[in-house]
Enzyme design. Structure first.
Site, PDB file in Angstrom:
ATOM      1  N   VAL A   1       0.831  -1.205   0.000  1.00 49.00           N
ATOM      2  CA  VAL A   1       0.000   0.000   0.000  1.00 49.00           C
ATOM      3  C   VAL A   1       0.864   1.254   0.000  1.00 49.00           C
ATOM      4  O   VAL A   1       0.568   2.226  -0.699  1.00 49.00           O
ATOM      5  CB  VAL A   1      -0.960   0.005   1.198  1.00 49.00           C
ATOM      6  CG1 VAL A   1      -1.793   1.289   1.208  1.00 49.00           C
ATOM      7  CG2 VAL A   1      -1.883  -1.209   1.160  1.00 49.00           C
TER       8      VAL A   1
ATOM      9  N   ASP B   1      14.066  -0.438  13.272  1.00 46.53           N
ATOM     10  CA  ASP B   1      12.889  -1.149  13.778  1.00 46.53           C
ATOM     11  C   ASP B   1      11.876  -0.171  14.348  1.00 46.53           C
ATOM     12  O   ASP B   1      12.236   0.792  15.033  1.00 46.53           O
ATOM     13  CB  ASP B   1      13.298  -2.139  14.865  1.00 46.53           C
ATOM     14  CG  ASP B   1      14.089  -3.323  14.317  1.00 46.53           C
ATOM     15  OD1 ASP B   1      13.969  -3.596  13.109  1.00 46.53           O
ATOM     16  OD2 ASP B   1      14.818  -3.963  15.094  1.00 46.53           O
TER      17      ASP B   1
ATOM     18  N   TYR C   1      -3.103 -10.227  15.983  1.00 51.58           N
ATOM     19  CA  TYR C   1      -2.980  -9.095  15.061  1.00 51.58           C
ATOM     20  C   TYR C   1      -4.154  -8.134  15.243  1.00 51.58           C
ATOM     21  O   TYR C   1      -3.971  -6.920  15.422  1.00 51.58           O
ATOM     22  CB  TYR C   1      -2.910  -9.601  13.628  1.00 51.58           C
ATOM     23  CG  TYR C   1      -2.970  -8.510  12.588  1.00 51.58           C
ATOM     24  CD1 TYR C   1      -1.870  -7.699  12.336  1.00 51.58           C
ATOM     25  CD2 TYR C   1      -4.130  -8.291  11.844  1.00 51.58           C
ATOM     26  CE1 TYR C   1      -1.926  -6.698  11.375  1.00 51.58           C
ATOM     27  CE2 TYR C   1      -4.193  -7.301  10.891  1.00 51.58           C
ATOM     28  CZ  TYR C   1      -3.086  -6.501  10.656  1.00 51.58           C
ATOM     29  OH  TYR C   1      -3.156  -5.510   9.711  1.00 51.58           O
TER      30      TYR C   1
ATOM     31  N   ALA D   1       3.066   1.226   8.312  1.00 50.33           N
ATOM     32  CA  ALA D   1       4.014   0.218   8.778  1.00 50.33           C
ATOM     33  C   ALA D   1       3.397  -0.585   9.919  1.00 50.33           C
ATOM     34  O   ALA D   1       2.772  -0.033  10.825  1.00 50.33           O
ATOM     35  CB  ALA D   1       5.307   0.888   9.243  1.00 50.33           C
TER      36      ALA D   1
ATOM     37  N   ARG E   1       3.484  -4.847  11.934  1.00 49.04           N
ATOM     38  CA  ARG E   1       3.750  -6.283  11.896  1.00 49.04           C
ATOM     39  C   ARG E   1       2.467  -6.915  11.384  1.00 49.04           C
ATOM     40  O   ARG E   1       1.418  -6.826  12.008  1.00 49.04           O
ATOM     41  CB  ARG E   1       4.095  -6.833  13.281  1.00 49.04           C
ATOM     42  CG  ARG E   1       4.506  -8.313  13.250  1.00 49.04           C
ATOM     43  CD  ARG E   1       4.988  -8.788  14.615  1.00 49.04           C
ATOM     44  NE  ARG E   1       5.635 -10.090  14.506  1.00 49.04           N
ATOM     45  CZ  ARG E   1       4.998 -11.262  14.628  1.00 49.04           C
ATOM     46  NH1 ARG E   1       3.710 -11.284  14.906  1.00 49.04           N
ATOM     47  NH2 ARG E   1       5.659 -12.392  14.504  1.00 49.04           N
TER      48      ARG E   1
ATOM     49  N   SER F   1      -7.423  -2.364  10.514  1.00 47.91           N
ATOM     50  CA  SER F   1      -7.874  -3.574   9.823  1.00 47.91           C
ATOM     51  C   SER F   1      -9.297  -3.901  10.228  1.00 47.91           C
ATOM     52  O   SER F   1      -9.701  -3.672  11.377  1.00 47.91           O
ATOM     53  CB  SER F   1      -6.959  -4.752  10.176  1.00 47.91           C
ATOM     54  OG  SER F   1      -7.513  -5.979   9.712  1.00 47.91           O
TER      55      SER F   1
END
Length: 313
Positions: free
Chosen positions: A14, A50, A142, A71, A73, A116
């Site tokens: 994206v 990181d 997540y 960004a 995980r 999400s």
């Protein structure tokens, strides 16, 4: 001040498209990546290391008006971490809130967080779509980490005055998509028979072009401030319809076998692939009407065009 945005995860699926589209609209773009990698040449890039609770962002945030935080995980089917939730929290919660705090201190006006639909849950009942008003029910580490990041951002916005926009997309597809969607595309292109002809579920998707266009809308639209949005193409598809659409986009016949869903589920359970079949056969619908009513946003790309762009490989 000239409009300038920071895109974290600028080298991602994206992020790369986001940077290019923003530049196309004449927006100054800074792109942040974890390591030194290739990013669109039209942007100013920064290697930040990181992303966690101690990442330094001050030098990157200079003169930035809006942060687009991509960004993360990402969700994986088989996580090798002994404690996945801790690993997700380090990046998706601590990393997000650390960036947001530094952004607020730097005078950034708006923080756009791409979350999400997994915050809402994994599946919907037939004819029942998720909305922004539903109580969050994340089912995995997540989704839980994204939910906690959203909560932290809302509190930070209240405490520090920076506007926050939260976007919850479903599965995003487009040129360069990976994981299960790419596997399905390649199977269709190769003409493999797929036992999905009897799958009559309904799933919401969002084309990469549509998601990027919506994010661009949220950069400046005054009514987007401190809102949460679900976003989709506005046309839900069954898995069988998706296969037919991919085949049409690729110019090949769709080879669908009418295997009963119960047989698919039984076979998948024996092979330890129950989660995959559950996603292929289950419903996950979202109601994205708030984006239209509040922002006047209409997806610029049809499902057919989105699938065609995905197949340009």
């Amino acid at each position: 001040m000239t409009q300038c945005i920071l895109v974290s995860g600028a080298n991602g699926f994206v992020g790369n498209a986001m940077c290019k589209q923003a530049v196309h609209y004449g927006i100054c773009v800074k792109g942040a990546t974890r390591v030194r990698v290739e990013v669109p040449s039209c942007i100013e890039s920064f290697e930040v290391g990181d992303i966690n609770g101690s990442t330094a962002w001050t030098h990157v945030l200079r003169d930035v008006n809006v942060v687009i935080h991509l960004a993360a995980r990402v969700h994986v089917m088989k996580d090798s971490e002994a404690d996945p939730l801790t690993a997700f929290r380090a990046v998706n919660v601590d990393g997000t809130l650390n960036l947001a705090r530094q952004a607020a201190v730097a005078g950034v006006k708006r923080f756009v967080f791409v979350s999400s639909v997994k915050v809402n849950g994994e599946f919907t009942a037939p004819g029942r779509a998720f909305t922004e008003a539903d109580a969050p029910m994340p089912q995995d580490a997540y989704g839980q980490s994204k939910h906690e990041a959203e909560q932290g951002l809302r509190q930070l916005s209240s405490d520090m005055g920076m506007e926050v926009v939260i976007i919850r997309p479903p599965l995003v597809y487009g040129l360069g998509v990976k994981a299960n969607f790419a596997t399905l595309m390649h199977a269709v292109q190769r003409g493999w028979p797929l036992p999905l002809g009897s799958v009559h579920n309904q799933r919401s998707l969002v084309a990469l072009s549509n998601l990027v266009d919506f994010i661009v809308t949220c950069i400046t639209h005054p009514q987007a401030a401190n809102q949460t949005f679900l976003v989709s193409d506005g046309q839900d598809l069954s898995t069988a319809e998706l296969v037919r659409g991919l085949a049409q986009a690729a110019g090949v016949p769709a080879r669908l076998l009418p295997v009963p869903v119960w047989a698919l589920q039984a076979g998948a359970s024996l092979l330890g692939k129950g989660d995959v079949v559950q996603r292929l056969c289950g419903n996950l619908q979202i109601d994205a009407s708030k984006a239209r009513s509040v922002l006047g946003w209409v997806p610029p790309v049809s499902v057919e065009e989105g699938l065609r762009r995905s197949m340009l490989i």
